[in-house]
Design a protein around this motif. Sequence first.
Motif, PDB file in Angstrom:
ATOM      1  N   HIS A  55      -7.042   3.652   1.022  1.00  0.00           N
ATOM      2  CA  HIS A  55      -6.894   2.711   2.136  1.00  0.00           C
ATOM      3  C   HIS A  55      -7.078   3.392   3.496  1.00  0.00           C
ATOM      4  CE1 HIS A  55      -5.474  -0.562  -0.471  1.00  0.00           C
ATOM      5  NE2 HIS A  55      -4.873   0.403  -1.163  1.00  0.00           N
ATOM      6  N   VAL A 101     -12.227  -2.213   0.316  1.00  0.00           N
ATOM      7  CA  VAL A 101     -11.521  -1.786   1.533  1.00  0.00           C
ATOM      8  C   VAL A 101     -12.528  -1.544   2.658  1.00  0.00           C
ATOM      9  CG1 VAL A 101     -10.294   0.168   2.576  1.00  0.00           C
ATOM     10  CG2 VAL A 101      -9.460  -0.813   0.436  1.00  0.00           C
ATOM     11  N   GLY A 113      -2.732   2.943   4.965  1.00  0.00           N
ATOM     12  CA  GLY A 113      -3.009   4.270   4.436  1.00  0.00           C
ATOM     13  C   GLY A 113      -2.550   5.402   5.332  1.00  0.00           C
ATOM     14  N   ILE A 137       0.842  -1.200   0.000  1.00  0.00           N
ATOM     15  CA  ILE A 137       0.000   0.000   0.000  1.00  0.00           C
ATOM     16  C   ILE A 137       0.876   1.249   0.000  1.00  0.00           C
ATOM     17  CG2 ILE A 137      -1.586   1.380   1.434  1.00  0.00           C
ATOM     18  CD1 ILE A 137      -2.796  -1.383   2.336  1.00  0.00           C
ATOM     19  N   GLY A 193     -10.656   2.871   4.635  1.00  0.00           N
ATOM     20  CA  GLY A 193     -10.502   1.872   5.690  1.00  0.00           C
ATOM     21  C   GLY A 193     -11.117   2.330   6.996  1.00  0.00           C
ATOM     22  N   SER A 220     -10.449  -3.833   7.557  1.00  0.00           N
ATOM     23  CA  SER A 220     -10.600  -2.460   7.062  1.00  0.00           C
ATOM     24  C   SER A 220      -9.674  -1.509   7.797  1.00  0.00           C
ATOM     25  CB  SER A 220     -12.049  -1.973   7.250  1.00  0.00           C
ATOM     26  OG  SER A 220     -12.924  -2.542   6.316  1.00  0.00           O
ATOM     27  N   VAL A 251      -3.194   6.395  -2.066  1.00  0.00           N
ATOM     28  CA  VAL A 251      -3.336   5.318  -1.088  1.00  0.00           C
ATOM     29  C   VAL A 251      -3.909   5.804   0.241  1.00  0.00           C
ATOM     30  CG1 VAL A 251      -1.508   3.958  -2.154  1.00  0.00           C
ATOM     31  CG2 VAL A 251      -0.943   5.477  -0.267  1.00  0.00           C
ATOM     32  N   HIS A 263      -5.951  -2.039   6.122  1.00  0.00           N
ATOM     33  CA  HIS A 263      -6.017  -0.958   5.132  1.00  0.00           C
ATOM     34  C   HIS A 263      -5.825   0.428   5.734  1.00  0.00           C
ATOM     35  CE1 HIS A 263      -6.971  -3.697   1.925  1.00  0.00           C
ATOM     36  NE2 HIS A 263      -7.834  -4.302   2.729  1.00  0.00           N
TER      37      HIS A 263
END
Length: 400
Positions: free
Chosen positions: A314, A266, A168, A102, A318, A160, A310, A164
Amino acid sequence: MEALKQGADALFILLGGIMVLAMHAGFAFLELGTVRKKNQVNALVKILVDFSVSTVVYFVVGYSVAYGTTFFVGAEQLAAKNGYDLVKFFFLLTFAAAIPAIISGGIAERAKFWPQLIATAVIVGFVYPLFEGIVWNQHFGVQAWIKALTGDEFHDFAGSVVVHAMGGWIALPAVILLGARYNRYRKNGEVSAHPPSSIPFLALGSWILIVGWFGFNVMSAQTLDKISGLVAVNSLMAMVGGTLAALVLGKNDPGFVHNGPLAGLVAVCAGSDLMHPFGAMVTGAVAGALFVVMFTLTQNKWKIDDVLGVWPLHGICGAWGGIAAGIFGASSLGGLGGVNLSAQLIGTSLGVAWALFAGVAIYGLLKITLGLKLSPEEEYDGADLTIHKISASPEREVSW
């Protein structure tokens, strides 16, 4: 009969690990298609090498940090239960290795190679498994505290927040500390366009990720008896919700269209085992919209040069997924219940805070000591020639 169940469970989670491993090809081609041609080789090499470093550190250190299990025992012990504990490690490793994959997309086209590998080792060996152990293995009594406070534990079925949002929000300070690509934002206020080098490769990366995600979510059950078709259909509905929202708000832009389904997926990870399919579709649609809006803001208004977006994809989606599980997982909205919004807000906030702290600490220290960024000349030549001494499509004259 017990031996058959053990073998079936080992095969089940092994197939999940293979499907998520395939997602790393998706990360690679998504980045390859988005960056300029002079950085395509670097995109491919980074994802593979990051995965390899992640495997070693997660096997030696990270898995033990998260689950208290060490592999420094004989092969006979490791092979017990058809080697289920080993393939469980493999499955969870593919999650852990997604974090540097990521981050790679955010810092693309101008980051030094070796400092990022050091960051990968620290993140996968310590930063990620620490929070993983808190959420998925009851470490430090945090889940018990959240339950005592709100009535329910923090729920994140397939990551999530754990995977993610962690990736992120670590990427955000990395991108800011690294700085924008040279001449990306001009002194007169104009933004230099760097269009994707290959829409077909970008789309291929998206499709590989979409298919692999059904292993990411469904196989998070970890044993065959806990498999749920609800997870599969919720993943599907969130994916199409994210696609359609990104199509409309992104005005047919293929980059948005192919990232929209990823935003939806995500976001649905956390509550995919609880939501009604309509709730999952709304969750995905909100995520697709969030990605388009936040990507545009970060790139054009805030001038944060997050190449693949990202942090919006994410990090923001997320975190939204962690919160959405507390909304659409509730029985009052057709979900299975056993989750509440307060617990989800607390757990999500803890994940975001830890990721931000770790991102600032790791990349701040690397910037001071080794440096993070290629020189203007190296960046102009491209990471392919600078780092790997070859371009994606070398043209040579061959004389006989």
